[in-house]
Design a protein around this motif. Sequence first.
Motif, PDB file in Angstrom:
ATOM      1  N   ARG A 138       0.817  -1.203   0.000  1.00  0.00           N
ATOM      2  CA  ARG A 138       0.000   0.000   0.000  1.00  0.00           C
ATOM      3  C   ARG A 138       0.857   1.262   0.000  1.00  0.00           C
ATOM      4  N   HIS A 139       0.399   2.253  -0.750  1.00  0.00           N
ATOM      5  CA  HIS A 139       1.032   3.572  -0.726  1.00  0.00           C
ATOM      6  C   HIS A 139       0.805   4.233   0.626  1.00  0.00           C
ATOM      7  N   GLY A 140      -0.253   3.874   1.281  1.00  0.00           N
ATOM      8  CA  GLY A 140      -0.591   4.340   2.620  1.00  0.00           C
ATOM      9  C   GLY A 140      -1.834   3.604   3.072  1.00  0.00           C
ATOM     10  N   HIS A 141      -2.190   3.744   4.330  1.00  0.00           N
ATOM     11  CA  HIS A 141      -3.352   3.018   4.854  1.00  0.00           C
ATOM     12  C   HIS A 141      -4.669   3.701   4.514  1.00  0.00           C
ATOM     13  N   GLY A 142      -4.615   4.925   4.020  1.00  0.00           N
ATOM     14  CA  GLY A 142      -5.829   5.627   3.627  1.00  0.00           C
ATOM     15  C   GLY A 142      -6.003   5.668   2.122  1.00  0.00           C
ATOM     16  N   PRO A 143      -7.168   6.102   1.640  1.00  0.00           N
ATOM     17  CA  PRO A 143      -7.439   6.136   0.201  1.00  0.00           C
ATOM     18  C   PRO A 143      -6.843   7.369  -0.468  1.00  0.00           C
ATOM     19  N   VAL A 144      -6.725   7.289  -1.808  1.00  0.00           N
ATOM     20  CA  VAL A 144      -6.327   8.455  -2.600  1.00  0.00           C
ATOM     21  C   VAL A 144      -7.546   9.187  -3.145  1.00  0.00           C
ATOM     22  N   MET A 145      -8.698   8.524  -3.179  1.00  0.00           N
ATOM     23  CA  MET A 145      -9.964   9.182  -3.500  1.00  0.00           C
ATOM     24  C   MET A 145     -11.063   8.535  -2.670  1.00  0.00           C
ATOM     25  N   ALA A 146     -11.891   9.374  -2.064  1.00  0.00           N
ATOM     26  CA  ALA A 146     -12.932   8.865  -1.180  1.00  0.00           C
ATOM     27  C   ALA A 146     -14.145   9.785  -1.271  1.00  0.00           C
ATOM     28  N   ALA A 147     -15.095   9.582  -0.387  1.00  0.00           N
ATOM     29  CA  ALA A 147     -16.292  10.411  -0.361  1.00  0.00           C
ATOM     30  C   ALA A 147     -15.923  11.876  -0.184  1.00  0.00           C
ATOM     31  N   SER A 148     -16.731  12.748  -0.776  1.00  0.00           N
ATOM     32  CA  SER A 148     -16.496  14.186  -0.704  1.00  0.00           C
ATOM     33  C   SER A 148     -17.840  14.883  -0.497  1.00  0.00           C
ATOM     34  N   GLN A 149     -17.805  16.197  -0.501  1.00  0.00           N
ATOM     35  CA  GLN A 149     -19.034  16.949  -0.264  1.00  0.00           C
ATOM     36  C   GLN A 149     -20.111  16.626  -1.288  1.00  0.00           C
ATOM     37  N   HIS A 150     -19.722  16.471  -2.552  1.00  0.00           N
ATOM     38  CA  HIS A 150     -20.700  16.256  -3.617  1.00  0.00           C
ATOM     39  C   HIS A 150     -20.771  14.807  -4.096  1.00  0.00           C
ATOM     40  N   GLU A 151     -19.849  13.985  -3.621  1.00  0.00           N
ATOM     41  CA  GLU A 151     -19.882  12.550  -3.891  1.00  0.00           C
ATOM     42  C   GLU A 151     -19.840  11.848  -2.536  1.00  0.00           C
ATOM     43  N   PRO A 152     -20.986  11.749  -1.862  1.00  0.00           N
ATOM     44  CA  PRO A 152     -21.005  11.446  -0.431  1.00  0.00           C
ATOM     45  C   PRO A 152     -20.740   9.995  -0.051  1.00  0.00           C
ATOM     46  N   CYS A 153     -20.705   9.088  -1.029  1.00  0.00           N
ATOM     47  CA  CYS A 153     -20.539   7.675  -0.677  1.00  0.00           C
ATOM     48  C   CYS A 153     -20.099   6.897  -1.905  1.00  0.00           C
ATOM     49  N   LEU A 154     -19.561   5.708  -1.657  1.00  0.00           N
ATOM     50  CA  LEU A 154     -19.348   4.696  -2.694  1.00  0.00           C
ATOM     51  C   LEU A 154     -18.482   5.183  -3.854  1.00  0.00           C
ATOM     52  N   VAL A 155     -17.337   5.766  -3.536  1.00  0.00           N
ATOM     53  CA  VAL A 155     -16.342   6.096  -4.553  1.00  0.00           C
ATOM     54  C   VAL A 155     -15.528   4.833  -4.803  1.00  0.00           C
ATOM     55  N   ALA A 156     -15.504   4.362  -6.054  1.00  0.00           N
ATOM     56  CA  ALA A 156     -15.006   3.007  -6.300  1.00  0.00           C
ATOM     57  C   ALA A 156     -14.693   2.798  -7.776  1.00  0.00           C
TER      58      ALA A 156
END
Length: 322
Positions: A138-156
């Motif tokens: 892993r580049h890190g334990h967190g994501p590089v793209m995730a939920a945001s203000q206008h994309e509130p869930c299920l970024v995949a």
Amino acid sequence: MSFQWTKQGQIYDPAKHILNGKPGLFAQSPQTLVFDDFIRIYFSTRVVDPLNGKYISHVAYIDMDKTLQNILHTHQQPVIGRGELGCFDEHGIFPFNVVRHNNEVLAYTTGWNRRVSVSVDTAIGLAVSHDAGETFLRHGHGPVMAASQHEPCLVADAFVKVFNDQFHMWYIFGTGWTQYESGAAPDRTYKIGYATSADGVNWHRLEAKQIVPDQLGPQESQALPTVAYFNGRYHMFFCFRESFDFRKATGRGYRLGYAWSEDMLNWTRDDSQVPPVGNDGEWDSDMQCYPHVFECDGRIYLLYNGNEFGRHGFGVAGLTLS
């Protein structure tokens, strides 16, 4: 331009092969890394968590010859470890998209984790291989793209290509969850979006901009975009379904879709250009999903899953242009 597909049928059935010491459960979202003399196909498979009896998904691969008829090697162990407790990929990775860049193989992962009020949430992570795609860190334990203000869930469902030294990503974002029937579990809806990056880590996205038009209406769920450039156009294959009552109801499950573009932003949809569904009783007669388009030795191929969301593995079709 019209496409003529030659279906080679099912080429991998996980139930016939050993993964983690047992016959495989599912082989979802096949994605390729092409070498000089073979093709590596990554996929997400599942094991049952002995603590709670629920599925955990991980990534394995097989190596096939370039006819896509013969399996040369089955890699039984996960290529990347399980996500840390409480992290976005705690319960597994599905799908797993790989791209060569410089002397590394980058993997864009969709990590998923269980929720309470809804079944799942997802985000996109990054992992790197320094051994030609055999293992990833892993580049890190967190994501590089995730939920945001206008994309509130299920970024995949990231699919990444590098054109002219710029990274391009097609992915999905959730528009929300809906409880369609009293007492039923909520179901999700998601659409295809687009993002760019100079380094493959920091992404600029067109927030909440759906780039592929719906065919089924606003409750259409679109998933797993995959893009290739040939004959002067960008070609996207994806899958789509109704957002509810899709698991067993006839005609509401996943099917393949297609769109083309000249600029990667504006897409014209034409679902007549995908391979036909199988005949009654065949492995892809009820469902076609999770496509992956790739080029090998001057030919274009499309891998995809069939019935039951990839429980019975994946097949391939070859493309002839006319």
